[in-house]
Design a protein around this motif. Structure first.
Motif, PDB file in Angstrom:
ATOM      1  N   ILE A   1       0.662  -1.100  -0.098  1.00  0.00           N
ATOM      2  CA  ILE A   1      -0.418   0.038   0.605  1.00  0.00           C
ATOM      3  C   ILE A   1       0.570   1.620   0.250  1.00  0.00           C
ATOM      4  CG2 ILE A   1      -1.853  -1.379   1.584  1.00  0.00           C
ATOM      5  CD1 ILE A   1      -1.196   0.421   2.946  1.00  0.00           C
ATOM      6  N   GLY A   2       0.142   2.508  -0.204  1.00  0.00           N
ATOM      7  CA  GLY A   2       0.945   3.490  -0.512  1.00  0.00           C
ATOM      8  C   GLY A   2       1.883   3.456  -2.402  1.00  0.00           C
ATOM      9  N   ARG A   3       2.900   5.232  -1.598  1.00  0.00           N
ATOM     10  CA  ARG A   3       3.117   5.421  -3.049  1.00  0.00           C
ATOM     11  C   ARG A   3       4.943   4.545  -3.407  1.00  0.00           C
ATOM     12  NH1 ARG A   3       2.048  11.519  -1.699  1.00  0.00           N
ATOM     13  NH2 ARG A   3       4.207  11.349  -2.029  1.00  0.00           N
ATOM     14  N   PHE A   4       5.407   4.497  -2.057  1.00  0.00           N
ATOM     15  CA  PHE A   4       6.318   3.430  -2.330  1.00  0.00           C
ATOM     16  C   PHE A   4       6.387   1.939  -2.173  1.00  0.00           C
ATOM     17  CE2 PHE A   4       6.698   5.575   2.065  1.00  0.00           C
ATOM     18  CZ  PHE A   4       6.944   4.841   2.250  1.00  0.00           C
ATOM     19  N   ARG A   5       6.997   1.393  -3.365  1.00  0.00           N
ATOM     20  CA  ARG A   5       7.372  -0.226  -2.550  1.00  0.00           C
ATOM     21  C   ARG A   5       8.028  -0.961  -2.182  1.00  0.00           C
ATOM     22  NH1 ARG A   5       2.946  -0.188  -3.041  1.00  0.00           N
ATOM     23  NH2 ARG A   5       1.732   0.411  -4.813  1.00  0.00           N
TER      24      ARG A   5
ATOM     25  N   ASP B   1       6.864   4.310  -6.738  1.00  0.00           N
ATOM     26  CA  ASP B   1       5.904   3.490  -7.875  1.00  0.00           C
ATOM     27  C   ASP B   1       6.357   3.696  -9.023  1.00  0.00           C
ATOM     28  OD1 ASP B   1       4.230   1.694  -6.502  1.00  0.00           O
ATOM     29  OD2 ASP B   1       2.433   3.826  -6.265  1.00  0.00           O
ATOM     30  N   SER B   2       6.750   4.843  -8.961  1.00  0.00           N
ATOM     31  CA  SER B   2       6.945   6.096 -10.598  1.00  0.00           C
ATOM     32  C   SER B   2       8.788   5.582 -10.274  1.00  0.00           C
ATOM     33  CB  SER B   2       7.703   7.130  -9.890  1.00  0.00           C
ATOM     34  OG  SER B   2       8.150   7.907  -9.460  1.00  0.00           O
ATOM     35  N   LYS B   3       9.415   4.193 -10.404  1.00  0.00           N
ATOM     36  CA  LYS B   3      10.604   4.061 -10.055  1.00  0.00           C
ATOM     37  C   LYS B   3      12.264   4.654  -9.777  1.00  0.00           C
ATOM     38  CE  LYS B   3       8.766  -0.170 -12.673  1.00  0.00           C
ATOM     39  NZ  LYS B   3       8.188  -0.468 -11.863  1.00  0.00           N
TER      40      LYS B   3
ATOM     41  N   ASN C   1      -0.576   3.252   7.431  1.00  0.00           N
ATOM     42  CA  ASN C   1       0.205   4.371   5.934  1.00  0.00           C
ATOM     43  C   ASN C   1       1.705   4.814   6.023  1.00  0.00           C
ATOM     44  OD1 ASN C   1      -0.012   5.393   3.960  1.00  0.00           O
ATOM     45  ND2 ASN C   1      -2.041   6.822   4.084  1.00  0.00           N
ATOM     46  N   PRO C   2       2.422   3.854   5.280  1.00  0.00           N
ATOM     47  CA  PRO C   2       3.596   4.333   5.348  1.00  0.00           C
ATOM     48  C   PRO C   2       3.844   5.624   4.270  1.00  0.00           C
ATOM     49  CG  PRO C   2       3.524   2.070   4.950  1.00  0.00           C
ATOM     50  CD  PRO C   2       2.309   2.573   4.624  1.00  0.00           C
ATOM     51  N   THR C   3       3.427   5.941   2.961  1.00  0.00           N
ATOM     52  CA  THR C   3       3.127   6.866   3.360  1.00  0.00           C
ATOM     53  C   THR C   3       3.347   8.484   3.477  1.00  0.00           C
ATOM     54  OG1 THR C   3       2.888   6.189   0.978  1.00  0.00           O
ATOM     55  CG2 THR C   3       2.604   8.392   0.504  1.00  0.00           C
ATOM     56  N   THR C   4       2.118   8.663   4.825  1.00  0.00           N
ATOM     57  CA  THR C   4       1.596   9.277   5.349  1.00  0.00           C
ATOM     58  C   THR C   4       2.865   9.409   6.135  1.00  0.00           C
ATOM     59  OG1 THR C   4      -0.640   9.271   5.083  1.00  0.00           O
ATOM     60  CG2 THR C   4       0.265  10.103   6.851  1.00  0.00           C
ATOM     61  N   TYR C   5       4.122   8.354   6.669  1.00  0.00           N
ATOM     62  CA  TYR C   5       4.807   8.086   8.050  1.00  0.00           C
ATOM     63  C   TYR C   5       5.995   8.518   7.143  1.00  0.00           C
ATOM     64  CZ  TYR C   5       7.711   7.023  11.318  1.00  0.00           C
ATOM     65  OH  TYR C   5       8.665   6.970  12.571  1.00  0.00           O
ATOM     66  N   TRP C   6       5.978   8.383   6.310  1.00  0.00           N
ATOM     67  CA  TRP C   6       7.031   9.346   5.238  1.00  0.00           C
ATOM     68  C   TRP C   6       7.120  11.122   5.393  1.00  0.00           C
ATOM     69  CZ3 TRP C   6       6.857  12.056   0.720  1.00  0.00           C
ATOM     70  CH2 TRP C   6       7.504  12.218   0.141  1.00  0.00           C
ATOM     71  N   GLU C   7       6.143  11.675   4.766  1.00  0.00           N
ATOM     72  CA  GLU C   7       5.690  12.520   4.776  1.00  0.00           C
ATOM     73  C   GLU C   7       5.392  13.485   5.976  1.00  0.00           C
ATOM     74  OE1 GLU C   7       1.977  12.565   3.456  1.00  0.00           O
ATOM     75  OE2 GLU C   7       2.070  12.128   0.888  1.00  0.00           O
ATOM     76  N   ASP C   8       5.151  12.715   7.514  1.00  0.00           N
ATOM     77  CA  ASP C   8       4.425  13.723   8.702  1.00  0.00           C
ATOM     78  C   ASP C   8       6.386  13.377   9.883  1.00  0.00           C
ATOM     79  OD1 ASP C   8       2.114  14.145   8.171  1.00  0.00           O
ATOM     80  OD2 ASP C   8       1.401  12.447   9.125  1.00  0.00           O
TER      81      ASP C   8
END
Length: 91
Positions: A8-12, A28-30, A51-58
């Protein structure tokens, strides 16, 4: 080195090197974003975040300095060696 795959999220994938405290995030965008001086606890929390993407952002994006992705730091040396191999030259 530790790795974690995300579904889930934007990174793999996240790769973390305990010795250098570097975190590489594979998107995702490589693209790969690298962060330096990231404590192991931050990596652990990222891996267990709902939500790993939210954790990364915060907690990561603006808190830690950017770096060069692991495995890409020797690119200049590789290019130099390939150039020398192709055209000759002293070492």
């Amino acid at each position: 080195m530790q790795s974690k795959t995300f579904t889930i999220g934007r990174f793999r994938r996240a790769d973390y090197d305990e010795k250098s405290q570097q975190l590489d995030l594979h998107w995702d965008s490589k693209t790969v974003l690298a962060y330096k001086q990231v404590p192991q606890e931050v990596f652990r929390r990222l891996c267990s975040a709902p939500n790993p993407t939210t954790y990364w952002e915060d907690r990561i994006a603006e808190e830690y300095p950017r770096g060069v992705p692991m495995g890409k730091g020797s690119g200049t040396d590789d290019a130099t060696q390939k150039f020398r191999d192709l055209f000759g030259g002293g070492k």
